[in-house]
Write a protein that holds these residues in place. Structure first.
Motif, mmCIF file in Angstrom:
data_model
loop_
_atom_site.group_PDB
_atom_site.id
_atom_site.type_symbol
_atom_site.label_atom_id
_atom_site.label_comp_id
_atom_site.label_asym_id
_atom_site.label_seq_id
_atom_site.Cartn_x
_atom_site.Cartn_y
_atom_site.Cartn_z
ATOM 1 N N SER A 71 0.837 -1.196 0.000
ATOM 2 C CA SER A 71 0.000 0.000 0.000
ATOM 3 C C SER A 71 0.877 1.253 0.000
ATOM 4 O O SER A 71 2.041 1.232 0.415
ATOM 5 C CB SER A 71 -0.919 0.005 1.223
ATOM 6 O OG SER A 71 -0.148 0.209 2.395
ATOM 7 N N THR A 72 0.299 2.352 -0.440
ATOM 8 C CA THR A 72 1.024 3.623 -0.460
ATOM 9 C C THR A 72 1.466 4.040 0.947
ATOM 10 O O THR A 72 2.623 4.453 1.113
ATOM 11 C CB THR A 72 0.176 4.712 -1.145
ATOM 12 O OG1 THR A 72 -0.090 4.282 -2.493
ATOM 13 C CG2 THR A 72 0.887 6.045 -1.175
ATOM 14 N N PRO A 73 0.631 3.939 1.979
ATOM 15 C CA PRO A 73 1.122 4.299 3.319
ATOM 16 C C PRO A 73 2.311 3.440 3.775
ATOM 17 O O PRO A 73 3.262 3.959 4.368
ATOM 18 C CB PRO A 73 -0.101 4.082 4.225
ATOM 19 C CG PRO A 73 -1.274 4.245 3.323
ATOM 20 C CD PRO A 73 -0.828 3.692 1.997
ATOM 21 N N ILE A 74 2.289 2.146 3.475
ATOM 22 C CA ILE A 74 3.419 1.279 3.837
ATOM 23 C C ILE A 74 4.662 1.682 3.057
ATOM 24 O O ILE A 74 5.770 1.733 3.598
ATOM 25 C CB ILE A 74 3.069 -0.210 3.605
ATOM 26 C CG1 ILE A 74 1.968 -0.660 4.553
ATOM 27 C CG2 ILE A 74 4.308 -1.096 3.738
ATOM 28 C CD1 ILE A 74 2.341 -0.633 6.024
ATOM 29 N N SER A 75 4.494 1.981 1.774
ATOM 30 C CA SER A 75 5.620 2.413 0.957
ATOM 31 C C SER A 75 6.236 3.693 1.513
ATOM 32 O O SER A 75 7.467 3.820 1.596
ATOM 33 C CB SER A 75 5.150 2.622 -0.487
ATOM 34 O OG SER A 75 6.229 2.950 -1.321
ATOM 35 N N LEU A 76 5.419 4.638 1.909
ATOM 36 C CA LEU A 76 5.933 5.884 2.501
ATOM 37 C C LEU A 76 6.646 5.615 3.823
ATOM 38 O O LEU A 76 7.725 6.165 4.073
ATOM 39 C CB LEU A 76 4.793 6.885 2.706
ATOM 40 C CG LEU A 76 4.305 7.597 1.453
ATOM 41 C CD1 LEU A 76 2.980 8.303 1.713
ATOM 42 C CD2 LEU A 76 5.355 8.581 0.944
ATOM 43 N N LEU A 77 6.065 4.781 4.659
ATOM 44 C CA LEU A 77 6.696 4.441 5.939
ATOM 45 C C LEU A 77 8.059 3.803 5.718
ATOM 46 O O LEU A 77 9.054 4.178 6.353
ATOM 47 C CB LEU A 77 5.791 3.502 6.737
ATOM 48 C CG LEU A 77 6.354 2.982 8.057
ATOM 49 C CD1 LEU A 77 6.491 4.127 9.056
ATOM 50 C CD2 LEU A 77 5.467 1.888 8.610
ATOM 51 N N ALA B 278 3.461 9.006 -3.389
ATOM 52 C CA ALA B 278 2.070 9.342 -3.078
ATOM 53 C C ALA B 278 1.199 9.519 -4.322
ATOM 54 O O ALA B 278 0.013 9.174 -4.297
ATOM 55 C CB ALA B 278 2.024 10.615 -2.227
#
Length: 138
Positions: A87-93, A125
């Motif tokens: 997911s995008t949030p996991i990728s950012l984290l 994002a």
């Protein structure tokens, strides 16, 4: 073998694991695309494509990275494809963790140090969700 997926999905780590297990050469496209000892300065398009094409000319390799400009010739040579998805949030984290705390990671740029960059945050994002659909269609 090709490994595709969004930034920070584990492509380089998986490529290295497969390479060790199967006796293949691990090729990290980020390393081919960027000049060593820089802050992720890209090579010229022609130089990158030449390096990419030389790498896929080998008989046994596992390559991680997307770089759609080279996908047609890579797909013609590959015998397998793995599509990772996070997911995008996991990728950012993972991007923040990698940039702030990790050293010596798989696929890192020689002589470079990861740092948080607005362009990369924007890429993860905005472009990653679009590319997810594109890669699935491929």
């Amino acid at each position: 073998m090709c490994i595709l997926g969004p930034s920070n999905s584990g492509k380089s780590t998986l490529a290295n694991a497969i390479a060790r297990k199967r006796g293949l050469e691990a090729v990290h496209l980020d390393v081919l695309h960027h000049l060593p000892n820089t802050d992720w300065e890209p090579r010229s398009k022609d130089e990158f494509i030449a390096l990419h094409d030389a790498a896929i000319a080998g008989q046994r390799w596992v390559m991680d990275g997307n770089y759609s400009v080279c996908m047609p010739q890579r797909f013609r040579r590959a015998t397998g494809l793995i599509l990772l998805d996070v997911s995008t949030p996991i990728s950012l984290l993972r991007y923040f963790r990698r940039s702030l705390f990790e050293t010596g990671r798989h696929g890192a740029l020689e002589g470079g140090r990861d740092s948080v960059k607005w362009d990369m945050i924007h890429h993860i994002a905005v472009f990653t969700p679009r590319n997810r659909k594109l890669y699935s269609a491929m």
